[in-house]
Motif scaffolding. Structure first.
Motif, PDB file in Angstrom:
ATOM      1  N   LYS A   1       0.831  -1.205   0.000  1.00 12.61           N
ATOM      2  CA  LYS A   1       0.000   0.000   0.000  1.00 12.61           C
ATOM      3  C   LYS A   1       0.868   1.258   0.000  1.00 12.61           C
ATOM      4  CE  LYS A   1      -4.165  -1.889   2.162  1.00 12.61           C
ATOM      5  NZ  LYS A   1      -5.074  -1.840   3.336  1.00 12.61           N
TER       6      LYS A   1
ATOM      7  N   ASP B   1       2.175   1.729  -3.496  1.00 13.55           N
ATOM      8  CA  ASP B   1       1.133   2.296  -4.364  1.00 13.55           C
ATOM      9  C   ASP B   1       0.937   3.781  -4.092  1.00 13.55           C
ATOM     10  OD1 ASP B   1       0.710  -0.121  -5.583  1.00 13.55           O
ATOM     11  OD2 ASP B   1      -0.952  -0.694  -4.269  1.00 13.55           O
TER      12      ASP B   1
ATOM     13  N   SER C   1       3.917   5.725  -5.512  1.00  9.84           N
ATOM     14  CA  SER C   1       3.824   5.755  -6.968  1.00  9.84           C
ATOM     15  C   SER C   1       2.772   6.752  -7.435  1.00  9.84           C
ATOM     16  CB  SER C   1       3.479   4.358  -7.497  1.00  9.84           C
ATOM     17  OG  SER C   1       4.454   3.416  -7.101  1.00  9.84           O
ATOM     18  N   GLU C   2       1.625   6.756  -6.770  1.00 11.56           N
ATOM     19  CA  GLU C   2       0.539   7.661  -7.143  1.00 11.56           C
ATOM     20  C   GLU C   2       0.941   9.120  -6.951  1.00 11.56           C
ATOM     21  OE1 GLU C   2      -3.112   9.048  -8.467  1.00 11.56           O
ATOM     22  OE2 GLU C   2      -2.211   7.059  -8.623  1.00 11.56           O
TER      23      GLU C   2
ATOM     24  N   GLN D   1      -7.301  -1.836 -15.659  1.00 12.82           N
ATOM     25  CA  GLN D   1      -7.300  -0.391 -15.405  1.00 12.82           C
ATOM     26  C   GLN D   1      -7.330   0.405 -16.708  1.00 12.82           C
ATOM     27  OE1 GLN D   1      -3.962   0.619 -12.944  1.00 12.82           O
ATOM     28  NE2 GLN D   1      -4.238  -1.152 -11.639  1.00 12.82           N
TER      29      GLN D   1
ATOM     30  N   SER E   1       6.096  -2.498  -7.122  1.00 12.15           N
ATOM     31  CA  SER E   1       4.955  -2.977  -7.912  1.00 12.15           C
ATOM     32  C   SER E   1       5.419  -3.847  -9.069  1.00 12.15           C
ATOM     33  CB  SER E   1       4.152  -1.793  -8.453  1.00 12.15           C
ATOM     34  OG  SER E   1       3.680  -0.986  -7.392  1.00 12.15           O
TER      35      SER E   1
ATOM     36  N   THR F   1       2.342   3.105 -14.581  1.00 10.13           N
ATOM     37  CA  THR F   1       3.141   2.166 -13.795  1.00 10.13           C
ATOM     38  C   THR F   1       4.414   1.777 -14.531  1.00 10.13           C
ATOM     39  OG1 THR F   1       1.108   1.261 -12.857  1.00 10.13           O
ATOM     40  CG2 THR F   1       3.105  -0.033 -12.577  1.00 10.13           C
TER      41      THR F   1
END
Length: 410
Positions: free
Chosen positions: A30, A33, A36-37, A109, A194, A356
């Motif tokens: 998490k 993620d 990365s976001e 996605q 990831s 990604t």
């Protein structure tokens, strides 16, 4: 933009990412993620303003009177060589087919296919803010070109304050970019975690090697086949030119900056190759801003690689369209730090694709950037030599004033 310590930090981040991806603790995943976001959002924040401001600052520095025959010839050669570079990139991509097979969760996605006709219509904005609100990179490039060339039509006393404002805004964005890039090791950890997780689900890393091979092959073909042929066409020895420009090419390679290598390139061209100082000192600054052969190859291959890895079907006619998009985008790069990476990310965002894979490419981009910088300076040198050769031919074909006086005396 990273010092030696920064590269060690990236290597450490990759090592920790491998451990985190293999450990697969939910809270660590998490965090990866989240990191990365955040970094993706920061990329989107700076990429579009950087692209527009860099192009506007470059064009506004050139007055209408400076867009002489020499300037038009430089632009023509730039468009020609950059278009060829993008075409070679498409051929190498088609031959190697470097496409990832992502897991179903990642592919899910991806949004629906892009309607290129609608995208073409969107290139023409209905207001000045629409391209930035919608993140349409090609539309931003078109708008920036129109505004930039409009500025060149202004008188010098009106143009200079506008240029100074644009240049100041551009420098501000560059400083923000440096701050963001300073957090690159953390971003690399997030993206690589990831990536390692995807590897454990059966993702083939060999395709990443094919992707890097496609970019390297396209750039090497451009550097050692296309550009020498371009020089041969103008009656110039490519081997002699390469050897005498080698100090500038080496500087660009190790500094990873074509802008930083520009003074050395000008000196090599004038001293070693006898290029007219007026040609060299006008051509190299302009070429450093708009002549990005290697950037075009990176943009085209990267966009197609990421898009098709997420299940997007792209026809051959659409791929050919990307030759022109990559050419315009590369010319619009205008020497922005990590500009090729930012433009490719912005184009993918326009297509509503996840970034990604761009995070996975990020650690390798530092190495690609070294080769791209050297090739860009080599292309700048080839364009400058061709323009200088054309200038000599014009002078030879036109009778000098002394010759006219002698003819009149007879």
């Amino acid at each position: 933009m990273l010092n030696r310590r920064g590269y060690w930090h990236i290597l450490l981040a990759i090592f920790l990412a491998i451990l985190a991806g293999l450990w697969q603790q939910p809270w660590i995943l998490k965090c990866a993620d989240l990191v990365s976001e955040i970094f993706v959002r920061l990329l989107k924040l700076i990429s579009l303003p950087m692209i527009s401001l860099s192009l506007l600052a470059t064009i506004s520095s050139v007055g209408e009177n400076s867009l002489s025959t020499m300037g038009k010839r430089i632009v023509t050669y730039t468009v020609l060589t950059t278009t060829i570079a993008a075409t070679i990139a498409l051929l190498m991509y088609t031959f190697m087919q470097p496409v990832f097979h992502l897991s179903n969760e990642v592919v899910a996605q991806t949004v629906n296919q892009v309607d290129y006709l609608k995208e073409l219509i969107k290139v023409i904005p209905s207001n000045l803010l629409e391209p930035f609100l919608e993140g349409n990179v090609v539309s931003i490039l078109l708008l920036s070109l129109l505004l930039g060339f409009g500025i060149t039509k202004l008188p010098k006393e009106q143009r200079l304050p506008i240029h100074q404002l644009l240049q100041s805004l551009f420098l501000i964005m560059m400083q923000i970019t440096r701050w963001i890039v300073s957090f690159m090791p953390v971003a690399v950890w997030g993206f690589m975690t990831s990536f390692v997780l995807e590897l454990t689900k059966g993702l083939s890393i060999a395709q990443l090697g094919w992707y890097l091979g496609a970019i390297l092959s396209a750039n090497l073909i451009q550097a050692f086949i296309i550009l020498p042929l371009f020089l041969w066409w103008h009656g110039i020895s490519a081997r002699q030119a390469f050897m005498k420009m080698l100090p500038a090419l080496s500087f660009a390679f190790f500094s990873k900056s074509s802008s930083a290598a520009m003074p050395t390139a000008i000196d090599c061209a004038e001293r070693n190759l006898g290029v007219d100082s007026k040609v060299a000192r006008f051509s190299f600054p302009l070429c450093t801003s708009i002549n990005m052969n290697a950037c075009a190859a990176f943009i085209l291959i990267t966009v197609l690689f990421v898009a098709q890895s997420h299940g997007m079907q792209i026809s051959m006619s659409e791929k050919i369209t990307w030759i022109f998009i990559a050419t315009i985008a590369a010319i619009g790069n205008a020497g922005v730090p990590m500009g090729c990476f930012f433009i490719a990310s912005a184009l993918l965002s326009t297509m509503n694709l996840p970034l990604t894979l761009m995070g996975i490419i990020l650690p390798f981009y530092a190495l690609l950037d070294m080769l791209e910088s050297a090739i860009n300076i080599w292309s700048d040198s080839c364009v400058t030599l061709a323009v200088n050769q054309k200038s000599k031919e014009v002078l030879v074909s036109e009778p000098s004033s002394n010759t006219i006086v002698e003819e009149l005396a007879e």
